[in-house]
Motif scaffolding. Structure first.
Motif, PDB file in Angstrom:
ATOM      1  N   ASN A 307      44.269  -3.539  14.344  1.00 54.69           N
ATOM      2  CA  ASN A 307      45.719  -3.401  14.503  1.00 54.69           C
ATOM      3  C   ASN A 307      46.433  -4.640  13.970  1.00 54.69           C
ATOM      4  O   ASN A 307      47.438  -4.552  13.274  1.00 54.69           O
ATOM      5  CB  ASN A 307      46.031  -3.198  15.988  1.00 54.69           C
ATOM      6  CG  ASN A 307      47.459  -2.767  16.206  1.00 54.69           C
ATOM      7  OD1 ASN A 307      47.924  -1.841  15.562  1.00 54.69           O
ATOM      8  ND2 ASN A 307      48.163  -3.458  17.084  1.00 54.69           N
ATOM      9  N   ASN A 311      48.946  -4.852  10.639  1.00 59.56           N
ATOM     10  CA  ASN A 311      50.309  -5.389  10.755  1.00 59.56           C
ATOM     11  C   ASN A 311      50.493  -6.703  10.006  1.00 59.56           C
ATOM     12  O   ASN A 311      51.596  -7.251   9.997  1.00 59.56           O
ATOM     13  CB  ASN A 311      50.661  -5.590  12.242  1.00 59.56           C
ATOM     14  CG  ASN A 311      50.858  -4.260  12.924  1.00 59.56           C
ATOM     15  OD1 ASN A 311      51.453  -3.353  12.350  1.00 59.56           O
ATOM     16  ND2 ASN A 311      50.321  -4.116  14.119  1.00 59.56           N
ATOM     17  N   SER A 422      51.031   3.013  13.476  1.00 59.65           N
ATOM     18  CA  SER A 422      51.752   1.752  13.336  1.00 59.65           C
ATOM     19  C   SER A 422      52.462   1.404  14.635  1.00 59.65           C
ATOM     20  O   SER A 422      52.719   0.256  14.923  1.00 59.65           O
ATOM     21  CB  SER A 422      52.803   1.841  12.244  1.00 59.65           C
ATOM     22  OG  SER A 422      52.164   2.111  11.039  1.00 59.65           O
ATOM     23  N   SER A 423      52.847   2.400  15.385  1.00 64.23           N
ATOM     24  CA  SER A 423      53.575   2.116  16.620  1.00 64.23           C
ATOM     25  C   SER A 423      52.943   2.885  17.765  1.00 64.23           C
ATOM     26  O   SER A 423      52.854   4.105  17.722  1.00 64.23           O
ATOM     27  CB  SER A 423      55.033   2.526  16.440  1.00 64.23           C
ATOM     28  OG  SER A 423      55.543   3.000  17.648  1.00 64.23           O
TER      29      SER A 423
END
Ligand code: SF4
Length: 439
Positions: A307, A311, A422-423
């Motif tokens: 993750n 990012n 992504s979220s």
């Protein structure tokens, strides 16, 4: 009550304490048995321990605990001699290699500690047992008692229990933050003094040579993963903890402040915390790099290292033939061992994909983040392909309370898109919406 009955009751009462490397809630494919757990001794060996309480009588009323004073359950206690006898007999029969001893609070913290210390003294000095002992320190015990038990046990632990003072006040009203942190501080100081003395005098007394640990319950109170990880990181630094153990809350009690009794233990969350904890201890990550106040919870689909990499794509690719060790450690698919092998091997020539594979690099993950002698990162496949390759297969094995949505509903079996992962909030929300539509 005979000894076997006492043993059954007191091993059962101990099974919710997870300050060891196994036990806790039932996991898919694993059965949790009361009575034994595993731990790593000071020399790194994995040892099997008899895991038991001195007594399950308790004068405290921690809302989440089956042994709390207001719970109507069968109570009993070992005498110190009984516990020592039982442990040595199991040890002689080769069932166990050591003891994990905890206790409910009987009369007072000091009285309880006195009982535990007596049992350990009989075991050590009368039975000459020098196997591994992990003992719990009761919050509120006096420094004298902490000192005495530290000279008898290999590892000590004081449970922090809940990740914030306000939750502690609400759910464990008899425990104070100060009473938990003071013995932690003492163990850290005395442990460090003892290690220094041992360098000078070989026969100096050993104080908790395997260090100290603590346990935090996850999911019983509303703290975010960000708060939990920051607390763990601060405790590692301040009290030189060997381990923080995260225990997914197993609803055993009906109470307005606790999750409903039919709530499943948050095992995926617990798993993510262990992964992030590993990044703190082995990979040089800071807690603030893994989670932030803006994204305070773990991505369920990606492990914390992947993750972070997704990012921070602007930091990649890294050239395996030039990158520093700390940069290599940030690449998904490269662990501490393969990173060290890469740094050593490249002194003899430029490394390509075949060499990296031989050194233990997981290329399925690393290929999107590295350049090598014969490789350019991702080979034009892009971020979406990287995300798909990094989705954690364990997501699908953590039981129906978390992401079984994918397993149980053929209509939503496709993998989540790049935007989904992504979220966290969006991904989970979208999945739940999908499920509702399919019902
Ligand atoms: S002190 Fe609290 S957590 Fe420990 S046994 Fe007693 S009620 Fe349970």
């Amino acid at each position: 009550m005979d000894l076997m009955e006492k043993l059954t009751v007191l091993t059962n009462s101990a099974k919710y304490d997870v300050a060891c490397t196994s036990s806790g809630a039932d996991r898919p494919g694993k059965t949790v048995m009361a009575g034994c757990c595993h731990s790593f001794a000071a020399d790194g060996r994995c040892v099997t321990l008899l895991k038991v309480l001195m007594t399950n009588f308790c004068i405290y009323d921690c809302t989440y605990c089956v042994n709390r004073v207001s719970n109507d359950c069968q109570r009993t206690a070992f005498t110190p001699a009984e516990l020592a006898e039982l442990t040595i007999e199991f040890y002689r029969r080769n069932y166990i290699e050591g003891l994990f001893l905890s206790s409910g609070v009987i009369k007072s913290p000091d009285y309880t500690m006195e009982q535990m210390i007596k049992a350990l003294e009989i075991l050590r000095y009368r039975h000459n047992f020098w196997g591994y002992v992990h003992a719990k320190v009761i919050p509120g015990a006096s420094p004298y008692m902490v000192h005495r038990i530290g000279l008898l046990a290999d590892r000590l632990s004081v449970n922090i229990e809940l990740p914030s003072e306000s939750s502690l006040r609400q759910l464990a009203p008899n425990k104070e933050k100060k009473a938990i942190l003071a013995p932690m501080q003492q163990i850290s100081i005395e442990g460090s003094q003892s290690r220094q003395e041992l360098v000078i005098y070989k026969k100096a007394p050993k104080f908790a040579p395997a260090g100290q640990a603590t346990q935090m319950i996850i999911g019983a109170s509303p703290e975010t993963d960000y708060q939990i990880l920051n607390l763990a990181s601060a405790m590692y630094k301040k009290y030189s903890l060997k381990r923080v153990f995260y225990s997914a809350y197993i609803p055993a009690v009906e109470h307005s402040l606790l999750p409903a009794p039919d709530t499943k233990p948050p095992l995926l969350r617990e798993h993510r915390l262990y992964q992030a904890d590993w990044l703190l201890r082995q990979y040089g990550f800071g807690a603030e790099e893994i989670l932030t106040p803006e994204t305070p919870n773990f991505n369920p689909y990606l492990d914390p290292k992947c993750n972070w990499a997704i990012n921070n794509m602007h930091l990649f690719p890294v050239d395996v033939n030039r990158a520093r060790l700390d940069e290599l450690l940030r690449v998904p698919g490269i662990g501490p061992t393969s990173a060290r092998r890469i740094v050593t091997a490249r002194k003899n020539g430029r490394l390509g994909i075949a060499e990296l594979k031989r050194m233990g690099t997981v290329l399925k993950r690393a290929q999107y983040f590295i350049n090598a002698a014969d490789w350019i990162a991702g080979a034009g496949t892009g971020r979406e392909a990287a995300i798909r390759a990094l989705i954690d297969p364990k997501v699908y094995s953590f039981g129906p309370e978390q992401l079984s949505l994918f397993q149980e509903n053929p209509g939503i079996q496709k993998l989540p898109s790049a935007e989904d992962v992504s979220s966290v909030a969006e991904a989970v929300e979208e999945t739940v919406l999908c499920l509702r539509k399919n019902l």
